[in-house]
Design a protein around this motif. Structure first.
Motif, PDB file in Angstrom:
ATOM      1  N   ALA A 123       0.831  -1.212   0.000  1.00 17.97           N
ATOM      2  CA  ALA A 123       0.000   0.000   0.000  1.00 17.97           C
ATOM      3  C   ALA A 123       0.861   1.255   0.000  1.00 17.97           C
ATOM      4  CB  ALA A 123      -0.944  -0.008   1.196  1.00 17.97           C
ATOM      5  N   LEU A 124       1.961   1.208   0.730  1.00  9.74           N
ATOM      6  CA  LEU A 124       2.853   2.361   0.775  1.00  9.74           C
ATOM      7  C   LEU A 124       3.531   2.583  -0.578  1.00  9.74           C
ATOM      8  CD1 LEU A 124       4.088   4.504   2.772  1.00  9.74           C
ATOM      9  CD2 LEU A 124       6.078   3.007   2.860  1.00  9.74           C
ATOM     10  N   HIS A 125       3.977   1.502  -1.194  1.00  7.23           N
ATOM     11  CA  HIS A 125       4.603   1.630  -2.521  1.00  7.23           C
ATOM     12  C   HIS A 125       3.620   2.216  -3.518  1.00  7.23           C
ATOM     13  CE1 HIS A 125       7.930  -0.406  -0.857  1.00  7.23           C
ATOM     14  NE2 HIS A 125       7.470  -1.641  -0.964  1.00  7.23           N
ATOM     15  N   HIS A 126       2.397   1.723  -3.461  1.00  5.28           N
ATOM     16  CA  HIS A 126       1.368   2.237  -4.358  1.00  5.28           C
ATOM     17  C   HIS A 126       1.193   3.744  -4.154  1.00  5.28           C
ATOM     18  CE1 HIS A 126      -2.377   2.446  -6.639  1.00  5.28           C
ATOM     19  NE2 HIS A 126      -2.867   3.146  -5.625  1.00  5.28           N
ATOM     20  N   PHE A 127       1.130   4.132  -2.892  1.00  4.10           N
ATOM     21  CA  PHE A 127       0.927   5.543  -2.565  1.00  4.10           C
ATOM     22  C   PHE A 127       2.084   6.409  -3.060  1.00  4.10           C
ATOM     23  CE2 PHE A 127       1.812   8.814   0.834  1.00  4.10           C
ATOM     24  CZ  PHE A 127       0.841   9.722   0.435  1.00  4.10           C
ATOM     25  N   LEU A 128       3.312   5.996  -2.735  1.00  2.00           N
ATOM     26  CA  LEU A 128       4.460   6.847  -3.049  1.00  2.00           C
ATOM     27  C   LEU A 128       4.841   6.800  -4.532  1.00  2.00           C
ATOM     28  CD1 LEU A 128       6.645   6.113   0.087  1.00  2.00           C
ATOM     29  CD2 LEU A 128       5.599   8.301  -0.501  1.00  2.00           C
ATOM     30  N   ASN A 129       4.627   5.652  -5.173  1.00  5.75           N
ATOM     31  CA  ASN A 129       5.097   5.519  -6.555  1.00  5.75           C
ATOM     32  C   ASN A 129       4.015   5.774  -7.588  1.00  5.75           C
ATOM     33  OD1 ASN A 129       7.472   4.770  -5.307  1.00  5.75           O
ATOM     34  ND2 ASN A 129       6.991   2.576  -5.445  1.00  5.75           N
ATOM     35  N   GLU A 130       2.754   5.506  -7.225  1.00  8.21           N
ATOM     36  CA  GLU A 130       1.704   5.676  -8.224  1.00  8.21           C
ATOM     37  C   GLU A 130       0.746   6.826  -7.938  1.00  8.21           C
ATOM     38  OE1 GLU A 130       0.358   1.511  -9.151  1.00  8.21           O
ATOM     39  OE2 GLU A 130       2.492   1.381  -8.656  1.00  8.21           O
ATOM     40  N   GLU A 131       0.309   6.955  -6.678  1.00  4.37           N
ATOM     41  CA  GLU A 131      -0.648   8.013  -6.342  1.00  4.37           C
ATOM     42  C   GLU A 131       0.005   9.391  -6.360  1.00  4.37           C
ATOM     43  OE1 GLU A 131      -3.977   8.337  -4.843  1.00  4.37           O
ATOM     44  OE2 GLU A 131      -4.408   6.448  -5.882  1.00  4.37           O
ATOM     45  N   MET A 132       1.218   9.469  -5.837  1.00  2.00           N
ATOM     46  CA  MET A 132       1.874  10.772  -5.696  1.00  2.00           C
ATOM     47  C   MET A 132       2.557  11.187  -6.990  1.00  2.00           C
ATOM     48  SD  MET A 132       3.876  11.236  -2.165  1.00  2.00           S
ATOM     49  CE  MET A 132       3.109  12.024  -0.778  1.00  2.00           C
ATOM     50  N   GLU A 133       2.531  12.480  -7.275  1.00  2.00           N
ATOM     51  CA  GLU A 133       3.333  13.019  -8.377  1.00  2.00           C
ATOM     52  C   GLU A 133       4.803  12.876  -7.975  1.00  2.00           C
ATOM     53  OE1 GLU A 133       1.937  14.319 -11.143  1.00  2.00           O
ATOM     54  OE2 GLU A 133      -0.095  14.021 -10.342  1.00  2.00           O
ATOM     55  N   ASP A 134       5.679  12.804  -8.993  1.00  2.00           N
ATOM     56  CA  ASP A 134       7.110  12.652  -8.706  1.00  2.00           C
ATOM     57  C   ASP A 134       7.630  13.714  -7.741  1.00  2.00           C
ATOM     58  OD1 ASP A 134       7.135  10.472 -10.248  1.00  2.00           O
ATOM     59  OD2 ASP A 134       8.216  11.353 -11.954  1.00  2.00           O
ATOM     60  N   GLU A 135       7.191  14.957  -7.976  1.00  2.00           N
ATOM     61  CA  GLU A 135       7.751  16.007  -7.114  1.00  2.00           C
ATOM     62  C   GLU A 135       7.223  15.915  -5.684  1.00  2.00           C
ATOM     63  OE1 GLU A 135       5.542  20.003  -8.534  1.00  2.00           O
ATOM     64  OE2 GLU A 135       6.176  18.614 -10.105  1.00  2.00           O
ATOM     65  N   GLU A 136       5.963  15.463  -5.546  1.00  2.00           N
ATOM     66  CA  GLU A 136       5.411  15.270  -4.201  1.00  2.00           C
ATOM     67  C   GLU A 136       6.200  14.201  -3.454  1.00  2.00           C
ATOM     68  OE1 GLU A 136       0.617  15.911  -4.298  1.00  2.00           O
ATOM     69  OE2 GLU A 136       1.423  14.195  -5.398  1.00  2.00           O
ATOM     70  N   SER A 137       6.502  13.121  -4.168  1.00  2.00           N
ATOM     71  CA  SER A 137       7.201  12.044  -3.491  1.00  2.00           C
ATOM     72  C   SER A 137       8.649  12.467  -3.199  1.00  2.00           C
ATOM     73  CB  SER A 137       7.052  10.748  -4.289  1.00  2.00           C
ATOM     74  OG  SER A 137       8.239  10.286  -4.793  1.00  2.00           O
ATOM     75  N   GLU A 138       9.199  13.348  -4.036  1.00  2.00           N
ATOM     76  CA  GLU A 138      10.517  13.900  -3.738  1.00  2.00           C
ATOM     77  C   GLU A 138      10.464  14.740  -2.463  1.00  2.00           C
ATOM     78  OE1 GLU A 138      12.472  15.255  -7.344  1.00  2.00           O
ATOM     79  OE2 GLU A 138      13.677  16.605  -6.079  1.00  2.00           O
ATOM     80  N   ILE A 139       9.410  15.525  -2.333  1.00  2.00           N
ATOM     81  CA  ILE A 139       9.235  16.323  -1.115  1.00  2.00           C
ATOM     82  C   ILE A 139       9.151  15.409   0.100  1.00  2.00           C
ATOM     83  CG2 ILE A 139       7.609  17.809   0.150  1.00  2.00           C
ATOM     84  CD1 ILE A 139       6.979  19.187  -2.486  1.00  2.00           C
ATOM     85  N   PHE A 140       8.435  14.291  -0.069  1.00  4.70           N
ATOM     86  CA  PHE A 140       8.308  13.358   1.048  1.00  4.70           C
ATOM     87  C   PHE A 140       9.683  12.850   1.492  1.00  4.70           C
ATOM     88  CE2 PHE A 140       8.035   9.013   2.684  1.00  4.70           C
ATOM     89  CZ  PHE A 140       7.236   9.216   3.796  1.00  4.70           C
ATOM     90  N   PHE A 141      10.495  12.394   0.537  1.00  3.52           N
ATOM     91  CA  PHE A 141      11.790  11.819   0.927  1.00  3.52           C
ATOM     92  C   PHE A 141      12.821  12.872   1.331  1.00  3.52           C
ATOM     93  CE2 PHE A 141       9.992   8.191  -1.440  1.00  3.52           C
ATOM     94  CZ  PHE A 141      10.099   7.250  -0.430  1.00  3.52           C
ATOM     95  N   LYS A 142      12.722  14.063   0.739  1.00  2.00           N
ATOM     96  CA  LYS A 142      13.723  15.085   1.068  1.00  2.00           C
ATOM     97  C   LYS A 142      13.372  15.877   2.315  1.00  2.00           C
ATOM     98  CE  LYS A 142      16.444  16.041  -2.964  1.00  2.00           C
ATOM     99  NZ  LYS A 142      16.163  16.552  -4.326  1.00  2.00           N
ATOM    100  N   LEU A 143      12.073  16.151   2.476  1.00  4.00           N
ATOM    101  CA  LEU A 143      11.712  17.065   3.559  1.00  4.00           C
ATOM    102  C   LEU A 143      10.928  16.426   4.699  1.00  4.00           C
ATOM    103  CD1 LEU A 143      10.701  20.151   1.382  1.00  4.00           C
ATOM    104  CD2 LEU A 143      12.835  19.807   2.662  1.00  4.00           C
TER     105      LEU A 143
END
Ligand code: AR6
Length: 523
Positions: A123-143
């Motif tokens: 479920a987490l992979h789906h959320f971070l890799n498919e639901e989120m836009e690339d830049e959103e997921s970058e924000i998640f991992f960076k910030l």
């Protein structure tokens, strides 16, 4: 009159608040007693986050306290070069989390270094890799994630003495700062709490494992993504601006011998004021009230899975509630929890499968004198029914009356907040709305509170419940009288949705009797 347009019946919300607005009700105090554990330096005077309380009494690993991840007793066996080595788990956690994590696969990998046999985080992979836009997921991992990690690692400083458990059959309160709660939730997100074997299964459980791994149907995956958005927003908020308030969890228990005798109480039900509204929600419109959570005996129910009804939604928009899953043991009959001070961080739309995160929410609720938001949530679990008539067994009606009563009752007198509730136990738990309106009205009357009832769009219920309430008031019917009618319902042929008419008929029949007795005289 304007009553044609009103979407409520009974007393206006303003009058239920006695014209003084929703924030004028009395609050239960925070006092240092042996029944109230306070985990920060008390009293709080500053505008800064309260300081953690430090003493020489440290309880990090025993039967009466939460097993803390940083306890030296928290050991983990790792296999290095084909030999099992026992390591201190907290050391392993801090080492693992000091390495940057940049993808969701790396995240899963990291958590596997200090947890054994984790399920895949579908479920987490789906959320971070498919639901989120690339830049959103970058924000998640960076910030966001780095901040969650550094917040989690503050645990030994923020809760140095440990956390007492709120166990079965005890009335106890626990107050923590919002900052301490955020740190515990950060640890839950990183799944650092020891859970297998060491944690008794009578606690709901707080590690986010099941949320990350619940894959199931796509519809449910969607709901989990929406929950993760809400949780991320919460962490974004608390890591950019440390909240300065405190929250109290009070576990309440009333033994059977001290419960009201429902068959003898002579309170007039018409003296309880009611506001019955077909529109609005408990959390959105029950401001300042004692707001009911339609709970599971494991508080939060399916919040860390795919559950998405009233309780889960409430826990997701006010994530501080989730921390209770760490220390509130399963609720028994005659037990309830009241939580004071949680903040709402998220807006939402929809319900169940259509639930969506609708952005950030700025909570305007004022603080009380103890620096808690004036939001009080009453956690009570109804019984789940399969057959409709089952619930009219006397012992089960009493169980529900007592459950509501323990939730609503307080030792404080005067100026009590009304109860804001609705179809408690009537959704996932299949109860009868007609019966539950009456049970909650009786419990309000017995505990000296008014009733604000949201029918959640049910227009007929608004109409019928109000008319029935007028009937009760007009005939000065007491709790005991109503109880007697309810207790005979199970042996009639009336269907469950004819409860109100049954009681009215039974009442009029009972009125006829004295006439007959008079006519024939006593034998
Ligand atoms: N405000 C007012 N009324 C509401 C709201 C709201 N925000 N949300 C729902 N309702 P349900 P239960 C109405 O099914 O039957 C959870 O998994 C609406 O009419 O949540 O007691 C718990 O963890 C809805 O049908 O409560 C338990 O396991 C009704 O309230 C289980 O569900 C009941 O909501 C409890 O189920």
């Amino acid at each position: 009159s304007s009553s044609v347009q009103k979407d409520w019946k009974g007393t206006s919300f303003q009058d239920i608040c006695k014209g003084k607005g929703p924030w004028s009700f009395s609050v239960s105090p925070i006092n240092l007693t042996r029944y109230h554990f306070i985990l920060y330096e008390f009293p709080v005077t500053l505008q800064k986050p309260p300081k953690p309380y430090k003493s020489k009494h440290v309880y990090l690993w025993d039967e009466d306290h939460v097993r803390m991840p940083f306890s030296e007793n928290n050991l983990f066996s790792v296999n290095e070069n084909n030999t099992d080595i026992i390591k201190e788990r907290w050391k392993l956690i801090t080492d693992t989390l000091s390495v940057p994590i940049t993808t969701s696969e790396e995240f899963e990998c990291a958590l596997n270094k200090y947890n054994s046999r984790l399920p895949r985080f579908e479920a987490l992979h789906h959320f971070l890799n498919e639901e989120m836009e690339d830049e959103e997921s970058e924000i998640f991992f960076k910030l966001i994630l780095p901040k969650i990690i550094s917040l989690a690692l503050k645990l030994p400083d923020l809760l140095p003495n440990g956390i007492p458990l709120l166990k079965k059959n005890q009335t106890r309160s626990l107050s923590l700062s919002q900052e301490q709660i955020s740190c515990l939730l950060a640890n839950a997100f990183l799944c650092t709490f020891p859970w297998k074997k060491t944690v008794a299964s009578t606690y709901p459980g707080i590690n986010f494992i099941s949320l990350f791994s619940s894959f199931a149907r796509p519809q449910r995956r969607k709901c989990i993504s929406e929950k993760l958005k809400s949780i991320c927003n919460y962490f974004r908020r608390v890591t950019s601006n440390v909240p300065t308030g405190v929250v109290t969890f009070q576990r309440k228990m009333i033994p059977k011998s001290r419960m009201p005798r429902w068959d003898t109480l002579d309170n007039n039900l018409g003296n309880t004021k009611v506001h019955i509204s077909k529109s609005g929600t408990i959390e959105g419109n029950g401001l300042g009230c004692l707001q009911v959570d339609f709970a599971n005996k494991n508080i939060g129910g399916g919040v860390l899975r795919y559950g998405c009804v009233q309780e889960e939604i409430r826990f997701v928009i006010c994530p501080e509630l989730i921390v209770g899953r760490l220390f509130v043991e399963q609720l028994e009959k005659g037990e309830a929890v009241v939580v004071t001070g949680v903040e709402r961080y998220n807006d939402y739309s929809g319900y169940g499968d259509t639930f969506e995160w609708a952005g950030d929410y700025q909570d305007q609720t004022p603080y009380d004198d103890y620096r808690r938001r004036k939001t009080e949530i009453c956690i009570i679990d109804a019984i789940r029914f399969n057959k409709p008539k089952e619930q009219f067994q006397c012992s089960l009606i009493i169980r529900e009356l007592n459950k509501a009563y323990v939730g609503f009752h307080t030792r404080e007198t005067g100026n009590l907040a009304p109860v804001a509730t609705g179809n408690w136990g009537c959704g996932a738990f299949n109860g009868s709305k007609n019966l539950k309106t009456l049970i909650q009205l009786m419990a309000c009357s017995a505990s000296g509170r008014d009733l604000v009832y949201f029918t959640f769009g049910d227009e007929n219920l608004q109409e019928n419940f109000y008319n029935f309430y007028l009937f009760l008031g007009y005939n000065q019917i007491t709790i005991a009288q109503l109880w007697n009618f309810l207790s005979t319902f199970k042996s009639t042929n009336y269907s469950e949705d004819k409860l109100y008419s049954f009681v009215q008929q039974a009442y009029f029949d009972s009125k006829k009797q004295p006439t007959i007795v008079q006519f024939f005289g006593k034998p």
